[in-house]
Design a protein around this motif. Structure first.
Motif, PDB file in Angstrom:
ATOM      1  N   LEU A 166       1.402  13.870   6.256  1.00 30.43           N
ATOM      2  CA  LEU A 166      -0.198  12.968   5.996  1.00 30.43           C
ATOM      3  C   LEU A 166      -0.177  11.775   6.347  1.00 30.43           C
ATOM      4  N   LEU A 167       1.143  10.876   5.916  1.00 30.26           N
ATOM      5  CA  LEU A 167       0.943   9.695   6.225  1.00 30.26           C
ATOM      6  C   LEU A 167       1.226   9.483   8.037  1.00 30.26           C
ATOM      7  N   GLU A 221       3.749  -6.681   9.016  1.00 28.50           N
ATOM      8  CA  GLU A 221       2.338  -7.261   8.836  1.00 28.50           C
ATOM      9  C   GLU A 221       2.589  -8.765   9.377  1.00 28.50           C
ATOM     10  N   GLU A 248      -2.096   9.329   8.974  1.00 25.09           N
ATOM     11  CA  GLU A 248      -3.151   8.294   8.472  1.00 25.09           C
ATOM     12  C   GLU A 248      -2.738   7.123   9.421  1.00 25.09           C
ATOM     13  N   LEU A 286      11.638  -1.393   1.644  1.00 28.99           N
ATOM     14  CA  LEU A 286      10.242  -1.149   2.393  1.00 28.99           C
ATOM     15  C   LEU A 286       9.166  -2.251   2.127  1.00 28.99           C
ATOM     16  N   LEU A 339       0.915  -1.013  -0.140  1.00 27.20           N
ATOM     17  CA  LEU A 339      -0.079   0.041   0.127  1.00 27.20           C
ATOM     18  C   LEU A 339       1.000   1.269   0.000  1.00 27.20           C
ATOM     19  N   VAL A 340       0.834   2.023  -1.000  1.00 35.14           N
ATOM     20  CA  VAL A 340       1.666   3.230  -1.263  1.00 35.14           C
ATOM     21  C   VAL A 340       0.977   4.467  -1.051  1.00 35.14           C
ATOM     22  N   PHE A 341       1.450   5.293  -0.452  1.00 35.81           N
ATOM     23  CA  PHE A 341       0.536   6.842  -0.193  1.00 35.81           C
ATOM     24  C   PHE A 341       1.528   7.783  -0.562  1.00 35.81           C
ATOM     25  N   GLU A 373      -1.429  -3.288   9.834  1.00 34.52           N
ATOM     26  CA  GLU A 373      -1.377  -2.842   8.326  1.00 34.52           C
ATOM     27  C   GLU A 373      -0.460  -1.920   8.114  1.00 34.52           C
ATOM     28  N   VAL A 374       0.332  -2.096   7.186  1.00 37.24           N
ATOM     29  CA  VAL A 374       1.536  -1.006   6.755  1.00 37.24           C
ATOM     30  C   VAL A 374       1.142  -0.195   5.476  1.00 37.24           C
ATOM     31  N   ILE A 375       1.386   1.178   5.562  1.00 34.15           N
ATOM     32  CA  ILE A 375       1.252   1.965   4.577  1.00 34.15           C
ATOM     33  C   ILE A 375       2.736   2.439   4.350  1.00 34.15           C
ATOM     34  N   ILE A 376       3.105   2.536   2.904  1.00 34.34           N
ATOM     35  CA  ILE A 376       4.509   2.795   2.510  1.00 34.34           C
ATOM     36  C   ILE A 376       4.274   4.540   2.053  1.00 34.34           C
ATOM     37  N   SER A 377       5.123   5.331   2.537  1.00 35.82           N
ATOM     38  CA  SER A 377       5.112   6.664   1.838  1.00 35.82           C
ATOM     39  C   SER A 377       5.913   6.536   0.419  1.00 35.82           C
ATOM     40  N   GLY A 378       5.256   6.970  -0.529  1.00 31.41           N
ATOM     41  CA  GLY A 378       5.509   6.875  -1.983  1.00 31.41           C
ATOM     42  C   GLY A 378       6.155   8.221  -2.334  1.00 31.41           C
ATOM     43  N   ASP A 379       6.299   9.200  -1.596  1.00 33.62           N
ATOM     44  CA  ASP A 379       6.846  10.316  -1.957  1.00 33.62           C
ATOM     45  C   ASP A 379       8.509  10.342  -1.896  1.00 33.62           C
ATOM     46  N   ARG A 430      -2.151   0.403  12.725  1.00 34.18           N
ATOM     47  CA  ARG A 430      -1.767   1.050  11.420  1.00 34.18           C
ATOM     48  C   ARG A 430      -0.263   1.603  11.465  1.00 34.18           C
ATOM     49  N   ASP A 450       6.882  12.657   6.486  1.00 40.05           N
ATOM     50  CA  ASP A 450       5.690  12.569   5.559  1.00 40.05           C
ATOM     51  C   ASP A 450       4.426  12.904   6.552  1.00 40.05           C
TER      52      ASP A 450
END
Lengths: 352, 352
Positions: free
Chosen positions: B89-90, B66, B93, B58, A284-286, B72-78, B45, B87
Motif C-alpha cells: 500500500l505504501l 526531504e 502511495e 527512519l 508521516l507514518v502509514f 515528501e517522505v512517508i514512513i511505513s509504520g507496520d 513522494r 509494504d
C-alpha cells in the motif's frame, strides 16, 4: 459472476426471509438471505469478515456456506473495527465477500455484501424511561446500526410522553436515518434541537453527539435499562492533559491509517506542514492497526492520529506517548482555541 | 517519473559512493546512492520501509531526504519481516519506495528500491577459526545478506587452511551466490558436499541448512566469534511434541499470509482439502501479521501456518494452541513419515 453491490439491511426491511435470521452472540444476521444470494450469484470463492464480537461464529458459518453452496470460504483473520475497515485483500481474493455487523459506508469494493447485525430488543420501554430525563419537548434521537431498524418504537414511546423525537437524515457515511457512527455526527448536527437522546450501548457515541453539537445528551442503554446524562467534562480534562503533555514533544509522528475508510492522507500532510511551520520535527507514518509496539522504534515523543477518532480518545492510556486528534494538535499549536475544542470526525470534520 | 527497478547492492559493488555509506545501528547503508537516485528520478513522494532493527533511523533519514531532495517522505509504520513483506500500500502511495535491509526477492512492485544492509566485519578470522571445527576438506559455505558481500574472505581463509569452500548459486528468491534465507535453502542444497559452514548470527539459518540438507553444519558468528556445531535434535523434539499436541485437535485453522512473499494460498487450499479428507474441521484464514490475539476468537484448536516458517518454528511458544508447518501437518495426518521430516521452505518446499 456479476459483481453484487447490495446491502442486506436495505432489502431486509421488506424481506420475509428476515424471520429466518440466525442468532450470533445476541445479534440477528440474515444468513438465509446471504446463502440465497451466494447461490444466485454463482460465486465459488466466498470471503467472510466480522468484528471480534462476531468472529467466533465464522468457522461454523463458513462450513454452513460451504455445505449449502459448494463454494470455498476464506475467513479474514485480521481485526475489524467497522465498515471503514474492509479487508480489501480478501475482497480481491474472492468472488463475493460478506462483511458482518456493520452498515455499508459509501466507499468500498463492489463485491462486498454488508450483513448488518441487529439486536431485536424492543426500544419502547427504554425510550419511555428516558423521557423522564429529557427537559425539552423536541429532541434529536440517535442510535447505532444494531438498533436503528427499531427507532420508530422509540419515537412512538416519546410521542406517548408528549415529546417530539426528530431523527437526522442518512447521507455521507451514515446509511440509515437516525444512525450515528463513532466518527460521524453529521446527521444529528443538522437537527434544530436543544437536546438529544441517544439509545444504545457504550459512552463513545453519546459523548460524540455532545461534543459535536454542544448540546445536552441523555443516553439510554436498551440492554441494561440504564439512563443517564452525558458529562463531557472528564473526557475534556483528560484531553487537555494529553495536549499539555504533548507540548513537551519536539518530534511528532502523524499517523495515517491504511484502512480504506480511515485513510486521511491529505489531512495528515497538512498537519505535517503545520507542525513544521511551528518548528517541530514531523514524521508521516502509514500503518494498518495502530498499536503501541508500532510506535516504539520510531522514536516520536508524541503522535497525532488521523485514523479512527477512538485511537486517541478511547485508547490513549495504552500508548507510552501522548496521542492527539487533529483538532487537538491545532489547539497545541494555538491555531485553534481550547474553547473551540472539536470532536474529531472523519467526515464533516473541521476544515484544516 | 520513470519507475525504477534497481537494487542498491548489485550496483554498489563497483560504486565509489559506497564509502560514503552511513552507519545505521552497525549496518552500512548507501544513502548517498539512494539520494542521488531520488534526485535523478524526479520522484516527489518517497516511501521508507525497514525492519524493526533499522526503524529508529527512519525519521532522521526521512528529514535528510526531504532536505536534500525537496520530496515528501512517508514512513511505513507496520512491522517488516523481510523482502517477502513489502509494504504494497505504501508503494502505491509513493513514486519511489526505499526498502531497507533486505535483498530483493524476484517478485515485487517496480518502484521499490532495495537498499541492502551490510555489516563490514572481516570474515577472515572467523572462517579460520571455524576451519578447525570442520571435518571435510570440501564444504558448502553460506551466509546472510549482511555478510554475503565479503564471503570471498571466508573462502580464502578456508583455502589457507587446506579446505575448499563451495557456495551455492543465486536463483529464485536467493539474490546472491552464497546467500541463504530463513525460508529458502535451495542454493546450498544443490551443492555436492557432506558438510556446511554457516557464517552469521542466530541459529535459525544454520538449523534450516541442517534440516534441509540432512548434513553436518558448523555455525560461526563473526560478531561474537562463537563457533559451534548445529544440533537439530532439540528443535525436532519440540516439533514432535507440537505434532502430538495437535493430534487432539478437531478444528484446524490454516493460516495464509497477506504478505506478498509469504502468500501460499494454493498450498493452504490443498492442506484444507487434505484435513477435510481426514475428517477434520478446517478453516482457511487470511491475515497479515500472525499474532496470538488473531487466533483467539476463531476458536481453532490448532493451526497450520503457510506463512514464514519462523511463525511455527521460532514463535511456537507464544501461541496458546499448537502451530504446525505444512510438512508437520502431513506428518500428523500420516501422509508423511516422521523420518521424512522436512524444513518448511517457501520455495522448493515439499510438493503437496
Amino acid at each position: 459472476m456479476a459483481r453484487a453491490h447490495l446491502t442486506a439491511g436495505s432489502e431486509l426491511d421488506n424481506c420475509s426471509a428476515r424471520a429466518a435470521g440466525c442468532d450470533f452472540s445476541g445479534y440477528d444476521l440474515d444468513l438465509d438471505w446471504a446463502i440465497a444470494l451466494i447461490k444466485k450469484s454463482n460465486a465459488t470463492r466466498i470471503g467472510l469478515q466480522a468484528p471480534e464480537g462476531l468472529k467466533r461464529a465464522l468457522p461454523a458459518l463458513a462450513r454452513q456456506i460451504e455445505e449449502q453452496t459448494g463454494s470455498e470460504v476464506i475467513i479474514s483473520g485480521d481485526p475489524c473495527f467497522g465498515a471503514c475497515d474492509i479487508d480489501m485483500l480478501l475482497s480481491q481474493e474472492v468472488d463475493l465477500m460478506l462483511h458482518l455487523g456493520h452498515a455499508e459506508l459509501e466507499e468500498g469494493p463492489k463485491n462486498v455484501i454488508f450483513l448488518e447485525a441487529r439486536v431485536d430488543e424492543d426500544l419502547t420501554a427504554i425510550a419511555a424511561k428516558a423521557a423522564s430525563f429529557l427537559r425539552a419537548k423536541r429532541v434529536g434521537v440517535a442510535t447505532t446500526i444494531q438498533h436503528v431498524h427499531q427507532i420508530d418504537q422509540a419515537l412512538q414511546a416519546l410521542r406517548n410522553c408528549g415529546i417530539e423525537g426528530l431523527i437526522g437524515p442518512a447521507g455521507g457515511r451514515i446509511r440509515h436515518a437516525g444512525q450515528v457512527l463513532g466518527c460521524s455526527y453529521r446527521s444529528v448536527r443538522s437537527l434544530d434541537v436543544d437536546e438529544y437522546l441517544f439509545i444504545g450501548t457504550g459512552r463513545f457515541h453519546p459523548l460524540g453527539i455532545a461534543l459535536a453539537t454542544g448540546k445536552r445528551v441523555v443516553t439510554a442503554d436498551p440492554l441494561t435499562g440504564n439512563v443517564s446524562e452525558i458529562d463531557t467534562d472528564p473526557l475534556l480534562r483528560r484531553r487537555f492533559a494529553a495536549i499539555c503533555l504533548a507540548k513537551e514533544a519536539r518530534h511528532f509522528a502523524i499517523l495515517v491509517s491504511k484502512k480504506p475508510g480511515q485513510r486521511r492522507m491529505s489531512l495528515a500532510k497538512k498537519l505535517k506542514a503545520l507542525g513544521e511551520a511551528h518548528g517541530l520535527q514531523m514524521s508521516l507514518v502509514f500503518l494498518d492497526n495502530i498499536e503501541p509496539d508500532r510506535l516504539v522504534n520510531l522514536g516520536a515523543e508524541a503522535a497525532v492520529s488521523t485514523a479512527c477518532p477512538r485511537v486517541a480518545l478511547d485508547d490513549a492510556a495504552k500508548y507510552g506517548i501522548a496521542m492527539l486528534t487533529p483538532p487537538e494538535f491545532e489547539i497545541l499549536l494555538e491555531t485553534r482555541e481550547w474553547v473551540r475544542y472539536a470532536f474529531d470526525e472523519i467526515e464533516d470534520g473541521p476544515a484544516l
